[in-house]
Design a protein around this motif. Sequence first.
Motif, PDB file in Angstrom:
ATOM      1  N   LEU A  11       0.728  -1.333  -0.127  1.00  0.00           N
ATOM      2  CA  LEU A  11      -0.151  -0.148   0.188  1.00  0.00           C
ATOM      3  C   LEU A  11       0.987   1.245  -0.123  1.00  0.00           C
ATOM      4  CD1 LEU A  11      -2.549  -0.930   2.705  1.00  0.00           C
ATOM      5  CD2 LEU A  11      -3.039  -1.098   0.390  1.00  0.00           C
ATOM      6  N   THR A  17      -3.583   5.783   1.822  1.00  0.00           N
ATOM      7  CA  THR A  17      -3.921   5.582   3.227  1.00  0.00           C
ATOM      8  C   THR A  17      -3.781   6.816   4.016  1.00  0.00           C
ATOM      9  OG1 THR A  17      -1.715   4.735   3.735  1.00  0.00           O
ATOM     10  CG2 THR A  17      -3.205   3.206   3.006  1.00  0.00           C
ATOM     11  N   ILE A 103      -6.933  -1.833   6.710  1.00  0.00           N
ATOM     12  CA  ILE A 103      -5.676  -2.600   7.183  1.00  0.00           C
ATOM     13  C   ILE A 103      -5.822  -3.561   8.007  1.00  0.00           C
ATOM     14  CG2 ILE A 103      -3.305  -2.262   7.780  1.00  0.00           C
ATOM     15  CD1 ILE A 103      -3.171   0.793   6.686  1.00  0.00           C
ATOM     16  N   ARG A 107      -5.177  -7.698   7.382  1.00  0.00           N
ATOM     17  CA  ARG A 107      -4.260  -8.507   8.150  1.00  0.00           C
ATOM     18  C   ARG A 107      -5.233  -9.812   8.769  1.00  0.00           C
ATOM     19  NH1 ARG A 107      -0.334  -5.116  11.638  1.00  0.00           N
ATOM     20  NH2 ARG A 107       0.769  -6.950  11.537  1.00  0.00           N
ATOM     21  N   VAL A 113       0.686  -6.795   5.073  1.00  0.00           N
ATOM     22  CA  VAL A 113       0.495  -5.485   4.736  1.00  0.00           C
ATOM     23  C   VAL A 113       1.660  -4.625   4.561  1.00  0.00           C
ATOM     24  CG1 VAL A 113      -0.863  -3.436   4.823  1.00  0.00           C
ATOM     25  CG2 VAL A 113      -2.127  -5.468   5.135  1.00  0.00           C
ATOM     26  N   LEU A 115       3.587  -1.093   3.982  1.00  0.00           N
ATOM     27  CA  LEU A 115       3.258   0.505   3.580  1.00  0.00           C
ATOM     28  C   LEU A 115       4.475   0.945   2.853  1.00  0.00           C
ATOM     29  CD1 LEU A 115       1.386   1.852   6.672  1.00  0.00           C
ATOM     30  CD2 LEU A 115       0.576   1.171   4.523  1.00  0.00           C
ATOM     31  N   TRP A 133       0.883   4.825  13.959  1.00  0.00           N
ATOM     32  CA  TRP A 133       0.860   3.800  12.846  1.00  0.00           C
ATOM     33  C   TRP A 133       1.976   2.818  12.948  1.00  0.00           C
ATOM     34  CZ3 TRP A 133      -1.999   4.797   7.642  1.00  0.00           C
ATOM     35  CH2 TRP A 133      -3.416   4.995   7.694  1.00  0.00           C
ATOM     36  N   ALA A 137       1.236  -2.192  10.206  1.00  0.00           N
ATOM     37  CA  ALA A 137       1.598  -3.007   9.198  1.00  0.00           C
ATOM     38  C   ALA A 137       2.763  -3.822   9.548  1.00  0.00           C
ATOM     39  CB  ALA A 137       2.070  -2.004   8.026  1.00  0.00           C
ATOM     40  N   THR A 140       7.353  -1.391   6.651  1.00  0.00           N
ATOM     41  CA  THR A 140       7.081  -0.074   6.029  1.00  0.00           C
ATOM     42  C   THR A 140       8.594   0.149   5.254  1.00  0.00           C
ATOM     43  OG1 THR A 140       8.032   0.925   7.799  1.00  0.00           O
ATOM     44  CG2 THR A 140       5.906   0.614   7.854  1.00  0.00           C
TER      45      THR A 140
END
Length: 227
Positions: A11, A17, A103, A107, A113, A115, A133, A137, A140
């Motif tokens: 994503l 997002t 998100i 999951r 996921v 980012l 955040w 995820a 990242t």
Amino acid sequence: MSISDIRLVVLDMAGTTVADDGLVEQAFNAAALALGVEPGSPEHEPMLAHVRATMGESKISVFRHLFGDEERAQRANQAFEQAYHDLVEAGHCAPIPGAAEAIAELRAQGRKVVLTTGFSRATQDRILAALGWQQIADLTLCPADAGRGRPYPDLALTALLRTETDSVREVAVVGDTGYDMLTGTRAGAAVVAGVLTGAHGAERLRADGATHVLASIAELPGLLGAR
């Protein structure tokens, strides 16, 4: 292999997002001014048009194109990052409605996921901290983590390698720009989904390879369905 077999969802952040609300353009104006280019001047207008057309691309790559030599590009990039950080610190950073829930649902469906962003790691971390955040995820990534930013496939393929996903046909790439779509198609992702909450419209997204166009990220869990 069907859409429900997607195991990894890659994503984008700003515009997909995370709400942008003109922050990139505001930060670019500050960067241009630091290099002596007045917002609204004849020199500024084509630069701003290029920034809009290349939304999603690694920011340092954009500045290298606009300002030529590496020293000026680095100065512009530093000014951009500082201006963006200031905007985030001032509270101008919010999630796209339904993004956090989407998100969490992805999951919960058993998907990983990741980012990704065209910003630097420092800027990405600032955004993640502002939204709380840091743990949202599985991973990242920024361009420095992958080698090259968008529109190259590196971010999506690095996500695949880091999450030990078996095949590019188990990957969905999702973003709001044509560059996100090019990243997905060049990586061989089975799903390349554009969202209409950011920089580019449906025509640009489809022209650059979108397999699906969604109103927002909130529709993604329903598109992929239960595994």
